[in-house]
Design an enzyme around this catalytic site. Structure first.
Site, PDB file in Angstrom:
ATOM      1  N   GLY A  75       0.802  -1.280   0.056  1.00 58.41           N
ATOM      2  CA  GLY A  75      -0.026  -0.022  -0.005  1.00 58.41           C
ATOM      3  C   GLY A  75       0.779   1.267   0.122  1.00 58.41           C
ATOM      4  O   GLY A  75       2.092   1.156   0.138  1.00 58.41           O
ATOM      5  N   THR A 106       1.148   3.695   2.588  1.00 59.52           N
ATOM      6  CA  THR A 106       1.962   3.663   3.652  1.00 59.52           C
ATOM      7  C   THR A 106       2.955   2.850   3.844  1.00 59.52           C
ATOM      8  O   THR A 106       4.210   3.434   3.799  1.00 59.52           O
ATOM      9  CB  THR A 106       0.861   3.664   4.893  1.00 59.52           C
ATOM     10  OG1 THR A 106      -0.394   3.895   4.615  1.00 59.52           O
ATOM     11  CG2 THR A 106       1.444   3.995   6.094  1.00 59.52           C
ATOM     12  N   GLY A 115      -6.101  -2.762  -1.087  1.00 60.10           N
ATOM     13  CA  GLY A 115      -4.565  -2.915  -2.148  1.00 60.10           C
ATOM     14  C   GLY A 115      -4.446  -4.235  -2.866  1.00 60.10           C
ATOM     15  O   GLY A 115      -3.514  -4.740  -3.423  1.00 60.10           O
ATOM     16  N   GLU A 154      -0.907 -10.941   2.850  1.00 54.80           N
ATOM     17  CA  GLU A 154      -0.980 -10.123   4.238  1.00 54.80           C
ATOM     18  C   GLU A 154      -1.315 -10.951   5.430  1.00 54.80           C
ATOM     19  O   GLU A 154      -0.650 -10.948   6.531  1.00 54.80           O
ATOM     20  CB  GLU A 154      -1.434  -9.089   3.840  1.00 54.80           C
ATOM     21  CG  GLU A 154      -1.313  -7.866   2.791  1.00 54.80           C
ATOM     22  CD  GLU A 154      -1.737  -6.560   2.514  1.00 54.80           C
ATOM     23  OE1 GLU A 154      -1.398  -5.742   2.117  1.00 54.80           O
ATOM     24  OE2 GLU A 154      -3.222  -6.886   3.077  1.00 54.80           O
ATOM     25  N   LYS A 169      -7.902   6.477   9.263  1.00 55.35           N
ATOM     26  CA  LYS A 169      -8.206   4.919   9.383  1.00 55.35           C
ATOM     27  C   LYS A 169      -8.871   4.570  10.542  1.00 55.35           C
ATOM     28  O   LYS A 169      -9.087   3.439  10.608  1.00 55.35           O
ATOM     29  CB  LYS A 169      -6.868   4.362   9.064  1.00 55.35           C
ATOM     30  CG  LYS A 169      -6.156   4.709   7.893  1.00 55.35           C
ATOM     31  CD  LYS A 169      -6.874   4.253   6.467  1.00 55.35           C
ATOM     32  CE  LYS A 169      -6.096   4.570   4.995  1.00 55.35           C
ATOM     33  NZ  LYS A 169      -4.950   3.725   5.141  1.00 55.35           N
TER      34      LYS A 169
HETATM   35  C1  5RP Z   1      -3.406  -3.825   0.868  1.00 53.27           C
HETATM   36  C2  5RP Z   1      -3.731  -3.169   2.269  1.00 53.27           C
HETATM   37  C3  5RP Z   1      -3.064  -1.808   2.507  1.00 53.27           C
HETATM   38  O1  5RP Z   1      -2.559  -2.046   3.839  1.00 53.27           O
HETATM   39  C4  5RP Z   1      -4.494  -0.933   2.745  1.00 53.27           C
HETATM   40  O2  5RP Z   1      -5.347  -0.824   1.637  1.00 53.27           O
HETATM   41  C5  5RP Z   1      -4.002   0.444   3.135  1.00 53.27           C
HETATM   42  O3  5RP Z   1      -3.507   1.110   2.182  1.00 53.27           O
HETATM   43  P1  5RP Z   1      -2.903   2.475   1.928  1.00 53.27           P
HETATM   44  O4  5RP Z   1      -1.647   2.655   2.957  1.00 53.27           O
HETATM   45  O5  5RP Z   1      -2.544   2.729   0.604  1.00 53.27           O
HETATM   46  O6  5RP Z   1      -3.926   3.498   2.512  1.00 53.27           O
HETATM   47  O7  5RP Z   1      -4.416  -3.901   2.893  1.00 53.27           O
HETATM   48  O8  5RP Z   1      -3.975  -5.075   0.508  1.00 53.27           O
END
Ligand code: 5RP
Length: 221
Positions: A29, A31, A97, A103, A121
């Protein structure tokens, strides 16, 4: 713009949890992209990483961090990942993502799971973010029928094939008051590969990037 700064600061804070000479698990993702960017500065201190997706693998390869297969190493001491939503019990919705299956495997195989998010979040009740579920394509119609019985509205994510060759259903408008029960029910549907509720195996530490600095919340249960 501000959200990106919060993601960057929380990603940087996660570096403090890395022990020298270890192999760490790395999520997926935007972050996590900031985390990998920061990791570049101290990459000589670690042995390498286990990656949760093809996009993370590409980034790690680009900056020269050795990649290990989870089967080679068995487990990781530390897993760092983001989330789409997180509640006060450190349970999460993940999979925005598309990398939820790997994960979840890494979260399960980690001794310590650190979740890094910006403050947008944090939620009281999980479910405002559509709940991602990776499924075997043949089971799509059956699973949508079963999911409709739980409430919410299921939609197949358009033009998406996961790293494992499967599709994703997103369930909208759920109020998940009992995340562990919901995770168990959805996991039990034939054809479900992974539900993006990380409730039974939740984060051990949550780092939240806020406008007043990085907050740390420790799982006490
Ligand atoms: C990917 C995920 C990511 O951790 C989630 O979508 C957060 O993404 P971002 O850091 O772009 O906000 O679960 O599968």
């Amino acid at each position: 713009m501000i959200i990106d700064q919060l993601k960057q600061s929380v990603a940087c804070a996660a570096l403090n949890y890395i022990s020298p000479n270890t192999i760490i698990g790395i999520g997926t993702g935007s972050t996590i992209d900031y985390f990998i960017q920061s990791l570049d500065r101290i990459k000589h201190l670690i042995r390498g990483a286990v990656s949760s997706s093809s996009s993370t693998t590409r980034y790690l390869n680009r900056i020269g961090i050795p990649i290990f297969d989870l089967n080679e190493v068995g487990s990781v001491v530390l897993y760092v990942d983001g989330a789409d939503e997180v509640n006060e019990n450190l349970q999460m919705i993940k999979g925005g993502g598309e990398a939820l299956t790997k994960e979840k495997i890494l979260a399960a195989a980690s001794k310590q799971f650190i979740c890094i998010v910006d403050e947008s979040k944090q939620v009281q009740v999980l479910g405002k973010f559509p709940l991602p579920i990776e499924i075997i394509p043949m089971a799509c119609a059956y699973i949508i029928t079963e999911l409709n019985k739980l409430g919410g509205e299921s939609k197949v994510r358009k033009n998406v094939l996961t790293d494992n060759g499967n599709i994703i259903i997103d369930v909208y408008n759920l109020n998940i008051h009992d995340p562990i029960a919901m995770e168990k029910i959805i996991n039990a549907l034939p054809g479900v590969v992974t539900v993006g509720l990380f409730a039974k195996r939740k984060a051990d530490i949550l780092l939240v990037g806020t406008t007043n600095g990085v907050k740390k919340i420790i799982n006490t249960s």
